[in-house]
Scaffold this active site. Structure first.
Site, PDB file in Angstrom:
ATOM      1  N   GLY A 230      45.181  33.584  35.158  1.00 49.92           N
ATOM      2  CA  GLY A 230      46.142  34.607  35.559  1.00 49.92           C
ATOM      3  C   GLY A 230      47.587  34.272  35.245  1.00 49.92           C
ATOM      4  CD  GLU A 271      38.805  29.723  36.571  1.00 46.54           C
ATOM      5  OE1 GLU A 271      37.902  28.884  36.550  1.00 46.54           O
ATOM      6  OE2 GLU A 271      38.740  30.793  37.192  1.00 46.54           O
ATOM      7  N   GLY A 273      43.189  31.829  30.357  1.00 40.63           N
ATOM      8  CA  GLY A 273      42.789  32.380  29.076  1.00 40.63           C
ATOM      9  C   GLY A 273      44.026  32.870  28.342  1.00 40.63           C
ATOM     10  NE  ARG A 274      46.946  37.917  30.741  1.00 39.76           N
ATOM     11  CZ  ARG A 274      46.255  39.049  30.595  1.00 39.76           C
ATOM     12  NH1 ARG A 274      46.514  39.831  29.575  1.00 39.76           N
ATOM     13  NH2 ARG A 274      45.333  39.407  31.467  1.00 39.76           N
ATOM     14  NE  ARG A 309      45.868  42.955  27.872  1.00 39.21           N
ATOM     15  CZ  ARG A 309      47.148  43.137  28.083  1.00 39.21           C
ATOM     16  NH1 ARG A 309      47.959  43.377  27.070  1.00 39.21           N
ATOM     17  NH2 ARG A 309      47.644  43.072  29.285  1.00 39.21           N
ATOM     18  CE1 TYR A 313      42.651  46.895  32.260  1.00 36.18           C
ATOM     19  CE2 TYR A 313      43.411  45.542  30.423  1.00 36.18           C
ATOM     20  CZ  TYR A 313      42.473  45.821  31.396  1.00 36.18           C
ATOM     21  OH  TYR A 313      41.374  45.029  31.516  1.00 36.18           O
ATOM     22  CB  CYS A 338      37.130  61.753  19.044  1.00 34.50           C
ATOM     23  SG  CYS A 338      36.861  61.970  17.288  1.00 34.50           S
ATOM     24  CD  GLU A 339      39.016  58.749  25.176  1.00 31.30           C
ATOM     25  OE1 GLU A 339      39.874  59.241  25.923  1.00 31.30           O
ATOM     26  OE2 GLU A 339      37.795  58.944  25.284  1.00 31.30           O
TER      27      GLU A 339
HETATM   28  C1  LIG Z   1      39.367  36.408  33.353  1.00 26.82           C
HETATM   29  C2  LIG Z   1      39.295  35.160  34.152  1.00 26.82           C
HETATM   30  C3  LIG Z   1      40.141  34.084  33.858  1.00 26.82           C
HETATM   31  C4  LIG Z   1      41.204  34.132  32.801  1.00 26.82           C
HETATM   32  O1  LIG Z   1      42.180  35.027  33.119  1.00 26.82           O
HETATM   33  P1  LIG Z   1      43.561  35.013  32.280  1.00 26.82           P
HETATM   34  O2  LIG Z   1      44.306  36.154  32.868  1.00 26.82           O
HETATM   35  O3  LIG Z   1      43.181  35.233  30.869  1.00 26.82           O
HETATM   36  O4  LIG Z   1      44.194  33.697  32.503  1.00 26.82           O
HETATM   37  C5  LIG Z   1      39.989  32.932  34.591  1.00 26.82           C
HETATM   38  N1  LIG Z   1      39.068  32.836  35.567  1.00 26.82           N
HETATM   39  C6  LIG Z   1      38.241  33.851  35.888  1.00 26.82           C
HETATM   40  C7  LIG Z   1      37.252  33.663  36.977  1.00 26.82           C
HETATM   41  C8  LIG Z   1      38.330  35.047  35.200  1.00 26.82           C
HETATM   42  O5  LIG Z   1      37.524  36.053  35.521  1.00 26.82           O
END
Ligand SMILES: *Cc1c(COP(=O)(O)O)cnc(C)c1O
Length: 417
Positions: A230, A271, A273-274, A309, A313, A338-339
């Site tokens: 997050g 953890e 990702g982004r 995205r 969103y 088509c959206e």
């Molecule tokens: C999606 C997710 C992440 C990664 O979220 P980011 O916003 O990309 O950092 C980490 N942990 C869990 C459990 C997730 O579902």
């Protein structure tokens, strides 16, 4: 401040030949940028013994990217069998993999426990008895619900489907212990694309308080807390990046307080990702049409299948036109679905875009290609990696119509009732 100036500078010379060689559309990821972000994260948290990032595979599930994560010493956070299998294909085993699923099925648990296992991060108390073999090390995902956590920063996760509620938590660990668990972790994930690092400090404080409570009640110790993903990235030019050094410092103060009381501290896991890959990717797409009705529409050769995205969103992704800088008009940049929400940008001030112009859409390195879908028979584009040594590699080909048709039964069977 969307993609870095350094990535942008390298794109300015390499994008044209890459486009000519591979054709559009494609996502292009920047190994150098990913490694710099990884190094910065490790450096910021170097004072935390055993600190580990578990890259959230769902953000960019490509083996080449996962190899890069592993080479930096990171683990992999998975939530599906496909992600587990990918993680093992790149060599991750055991505690290098965190399995953070929800609404988990028995086959998923079996996959998580196969091939050297993974850290099981359980999402509910009812799953304790469904785990085929209770591992020695177990973690629960905590949902604090409406509990106040020292200030108002952490919102109200009462409506979230995830995690074990506060009043179930003690029982959850007790029951896991009764089934044989001996080592413990605690996880939560409360933020999404958050640029204010104090969320993560609050999350840490909250988890450490829970650890105190559980440790004292059950006479156990915790090996780690996982504060989730997050961490945000600045998608808009006027946003400032997350201050990971200040974040590490304030999280460190929470750990120091804990350590001074208990003589030890759990390891810190996250953890993201982004944060790891988001700014290190662009979607490169070619203008194929220009349509002037009540508004001006620039039609691209990519659509929502490549990047959900904005349509899903209303998310902002910065857009540049290769070789053109001066803003000349306000247009909608659209795909061919088509959206009507298949738009990469709405009423965006951009240089005048003609057919054949190359656009690059910023910050598509996380939750970009991976979220794409096949609605309207639109297939997903290829993925390329700009390597640190300056070479480029095709790391996923584009989907073909054969891929799209692969699940169709042109001669269906007939079940007689
Ligand atoms: C999606 C997710 C992440 C990664 O979220 P980011 O916003 O990309 O950092 C980490 N942990 C869990 C459990 C997730 O579902």
């Amino acid at each position: 401040m969307p993609i870095s100036k350094d990535f942008e500078r390298r794109l300015s010379t390499s994008l044209r030949p890459i486009v000519d060689h591979y054709g559009t559309p494609f996502h292009l990821y920047d190994e150098k940028g990913v490694r710099e972000t990884g190094a910065a994260l490790k450096e910021a948290f170097s004072g935390f013994e055993g600190f580990r990032e578990y890259f959230a595979v769902k953000a960019l599930p490509n083996p080449e990217i996962m190899h890069i994560m592993r080479s930096m010493g990171f683990g992999l956070d998975c939530s599906s069998i496909a992600e587990l299998q990918l993680s093992r294909k790149v060599g991750a085993r055991g505690e290098e993999i965190m399995f953070t699923s929800n609404n988990t099925s028995r086959v998923e648990f079996e996959a998580a426990e196969a091939e050297g296992g993974s850290i099981l991060n359980l999402d509910d108390i009812s799953l304790i008895d469904k785990v085929p073999r209770m591992p020695e090390l177990i973690c629960f995902r905590y949902n604090p619900g409406g509990r106040r956590t020292g200030n108002d920063i952490i919102g109200n996760p009462i409506e979230a489907k995830y995690g074990v509620s506060h009043n179930q938590l003690l029982d959850a660990y007790r029951r896991a212990q009764a089934r044989g668990a001996r080592r413990f972790g605690l996880h939560t994930m409360l933020a999404s694309n958050e640029l204010d690092y104090s969320y993560m400090v609050e999350t840490t404080r909250m988890l450490l308080e829970v650890v105190e409570w559980l440790s004292e009640s059950l006479d156990i110790t915790f090996e780690f807390i996982n504060i989730g993903g997050g961490l945000g990235i600045p998608y808009r030019p006027d946003q400032t990046p997350l201050d990971i050094h200040a974040m590490a410092q304030e999280i460190g103060a929470e750990f120091d307080r804990f350590r001074s009381r208990y003589g030890y501290a759990p390891r810190l896991y996250m953890e993201s990702g982004r944060f790891m890959t988001g700014p290190h990717g662009v979607l490169v797409t070619r203008a194929i049409n220009r349509k002037v009705i009540y508004r001006t529409y620039v039609g691209m050769d990519a659509c929502m299948s490549a990047l959900m995205r904005p349509g899903m969103y209303g998310a902002y992704h910065h857009i540049d036109v290769l070789g053109k800088e001066a803003v000349q008009e306000t247009v909608d940049v659209v795909g061919s679905l088509c959206e009507n929400n298949d738009k990469f940008a709405i009423q965006r001030a951009l240089p005048k875009i003609e057919a054949e112009d190359i656009l690059y859409i910023h910050d598509t390195g996380a939750h970009g290609h991976a979220m794409g879908f096949n609605y309207n028979g639109k297939v997903r584009p290829k993925e390329l990696l700009l390597r640190s040594d300056g070479t480029v590699g095709l790391i996923r080909r584009e989907e073909t119509l054969d891929d799209y048709f692969a699940t169709l039964e042109f001669e269906p069977d007939r079940m007689v009732l």
